[in-house]
Design an enzyme around this catalytic site. Structure first.
Site, short mmCIF file in Angstrom:
data_model
loop_
_atom_site.label_atom_id
_atom_site.label_comp_id
_atom_site.label_asym_id
_atom_site.label_seq_id
_atom_site.Cartn_x
_atom_site.Cartn_y
_atom_site.Cartn_z
N THR A 45 0.80 -1.23 0.00
CA THR A 45 0.00 0.00 0.00
C THR A 45 0.83 1.27 0.00
O THR A 45 0.32 2.33 -0.36
CB THR A 45 -0.94 0.04 1.22
OG1 THR A 45 -0.18 -0.16 2.41
CG2 THR A 45 -2.00 -1.05 1.13
N THR A 66 -2.04 -6.87 -1.33
CA THR A 66 -2.97 -6.27 -0.38
C THR A 66 -4.39 -6.52 -0.86
O THR A 66 -4.62 -6.81 -2.03
CB THR A 66 -2.75 -4.75 -0.26
OG1 THR A 66 -3.04 -4.14 -1.53
CG2 THR A 66 -1.31 -4.44 0.14
N ARG A 208 -9.17 1.10 6.62
CA ARG A 208 -8.30 2.14 6.07
C ARG A 208 -8.39 3.35 6.99
O ARG A 208 -9.48 3.69 7.47
CB ARG A 208 -8.73 2.53 4.64
CG ARG A 208 -8.36 1.50 3.58
CD ARG A 208 -6.86 1.49 3.34
NE ARG A 208 -6.45 0.61 2.26
CZ ARG A 208 -6.08 -0.65 2.40
NH1 ARG A 208 -6.09 -1.19 3.62
NH2 ARG A 208 -5.70 -1.37 1.38
N ASP A 232 -5.90 0.31 14.18
CA ASP A 232 -4.79 -0.31 13.46
C ASP A 232 -4.45 0.48 12.21
O ASP A 232 -3.30 0.54 11.80
CB ASP A 232 -5.12 -1.75 13.09
CG ASP A 232 -3.98 -2.43 12.35
OD1 ASP A 232 -2.92 -2.62 12.97
OD2 ASP A 232 -4.16 -2.76 11.16
N GLU A 237 -0.70 7.90 7.99
CA GLU A 237 0.41 6.96 8.21
C GLU A 237 1.59 7.30 7.29
O GLU A 237 1.40 7.65 6.13
CB GLU A 237 -0.03 5.53 7.91
CG GLU A 237 -1.05 4.95 8.86
CD GLU A 237 -1.45 3.53 8.45
OE1 GLU A 237 -0.75 2.90 7.62
OE2 GLU A 237 -2.46 3.04 8.96
N HIS A 254 -0.76 -0.84 11.80
CA HIS A 254 -1.32 -1.35 10.54
C HIS A 254 -0.85 -2.78 10.28
O HIS A 254 -0.39 -3.13 9.18
CB HIS A 254 -0.93 -0.44 9.37
CG HIS A 254 -1.87 -0.55 8.20
ND1 HIS A 254 -2.11 0.49 7.32
CD2 HIS A 254 -2.64 -1.58 7.75
CE1 HIS A 254 -2.96 0.11 6.39
NE2 HIS A 254 -3.30 -1.16 6.63
N GLY A 257 -3.75 -7.45 9.70
CA GLY A 257 -3.77 -8.56 8.75
C GLY A 257 -2.47 -9.30 8.61
O GLY A 257 -2.33 -10.15 7.71
N TYR A 258 -1.50 -9.04 9.48
CA TYR A 258 -0.16 -9.58 9.31
C TYR A 258 0.01 -10.94 10.00
O TYR A 258 0.72 -11.08 10.99
CB TYR A 258 0.88 -8.59 9.84
CG TYR A 258 1.26 -7.52 8.85
CD1 TYR A 258 0.37 -7.09 7.88
CD2 TYR A 258 2.51 -6.91 8.89
CE1 TYR A 258 0.71 -6.10 6.99
CE2 TYR A 258 2.86 -5.93 7.99
CZ TYR A 258 1.96 -5.52 7.04
OH TYR A 258 2.30 -4.54 6.15
#
Length: 336
Positions: A45, A66, A208, A232, A237, A254, A257-258
């Site tokens: 992203t 992503t 987002r 998150d 950012e 962020h 999703g990791y």
């Protein structure tokens, strides 16, 4: 063939090198100059793909590892004959894990999961996994998704945002970031929405950053309309609002999703699309083990994620936001 890829995308260096010159770069190194002679680029992203990056480039394939594509100028790419591929749903279980871990942390030992009503805004890949897991844990859900409702898609009884504001003790957002159309999501959670809250909810954003209005969230906390925040995804950012960081109960860089499994899915989905684009006889395979199916239901014990440790690390070193994200130790998703 020359392929430039973000060095923080795992499991793809070896398969890409098997078909050509594969050059890893940081997001900031991927520039108009470096992609001029690239046939394909694979990004995250942080790389904005538009005329500034792609002018006079020979690139004809962009893969983003992503779920979203708001960092890619899709009309421009279409006008240049550039194929764009993303990885929808790759990290859905990990984000659902983050949300449920945040809820469990918020409740502590004072309330049961079955006592709350959860408002889910956006019932796509992430939202649908979250709804299924949450309901399996005894959480009541209220779902809002106007595009799905218009398509008569999904097996949900859809509700309005005002219904969510009225009835929910936790509200979580899982929409793409859109600024136009019938249902734009930019600042979807704003002063107007917050003023109508009735239950002093926990509000979560793992979608987002600009889906929530930062100042409105801060005002909501200070006025007592919101009881707590879990963030998150942040506006601006990696230069995040330090007041919001200080006041948030859950604050992560962020990385919702990791998961290891999510990264494998994302890399494989992009490699699949690149293989189709190049019409390869033998599709490229990610340099990682295959991923087990996503569990249909989970137990609280399966969450197994210390979200407060990730919060502590970010709050102690907010200037390292990007480094914390890039070097995050991939966690394990719930599994049977």
């Amino acid at each position: 063939m020359k392929i430039i890829f973000d060095r923080n995308i795992p499991f793809i260096s070896k398969p890409l090198s098997s078909i050509g010159e594969a050059i890893p770069m940081t997001g900031t190194e991927i520039t108009n100059e470096t992609v001029k002679d690239a046939d394909a680029i694979i990004i995250r992203t942080r790389t904005r793909c538009d005329a500034t990056l792609l002018k006079d480039s020979k690139c004809r394939f962009i893969g983003t590892a992503t779920i979203g594509t708001d960092h890619i100028d899709l009309p421009y790419c279409a006008s240049r004959g550039i194929t764009v591929a993303n990885a929808p749903g790759c990290n859905a279980p990990a984000v659902a894990q983050w949300v449920l871990s945040a809820i469990s942390t918020y409740l502590g030992d004072t309330r049961s999961l079955s006592d709350i009503t959860l408002g889910v805004i956006g019932a796509g890949n992430v939202g649908s996994v979250l709804i299924r897991w949450a309901e399996g844990l005894g959480i009541k859900t209220i779902v809002n998704d106007p595009p799905l409702q218009r398509q008569s898609s999904g097996s949900y009884r859809f509700s309005s945002l005002s219904d969510i504001a009225d009835k929910c003790y936790v509200i979580t957002v899982h929409t793409p970031l859109t600024r136009t159309g019938d249902h734009p999501t930019y600042h979807l959670i704003d002063n107007s929405f917050i003023s109508n809250l009735k239950r002093r909810p926990l509000i979560l954003n793992a979608a987002r950053g600009p889906v929530t209005d930062t100042l409105a969230l801060i005002n909501g906390l200070e006025s007592g309309k919101i009881s707590a925040l879990g963030i998150d995804c942040w506006e601006g950012e990696p230069n995040i609002n330090l007041q919001l960081l200080e006041q948030a109960l859950i604050a992560t860089p962020h990385i919702a999703g990791y998961s290891r499994q999510g990264k494998i899915r994302a890399s494989q989905m992009v490699l699949d699309e690149l293989s189709r684009h190049l019409r390869l006889d033998a599709p490229l395979r990610a340099d990682a083990p295959s991923v087990a199916p996503v569990p249909h239901r989970i137990t609280p014990e399966m969450l197994n994620y210390d979200i407060l440790e990730d919060t502590r690390i970010l709050k102690s070193s907010p200037s390292l936001f990007e480094s914390l994200r890039n070097n995050y130790h991939l966690r394990e998703e719930p599994s049977l």
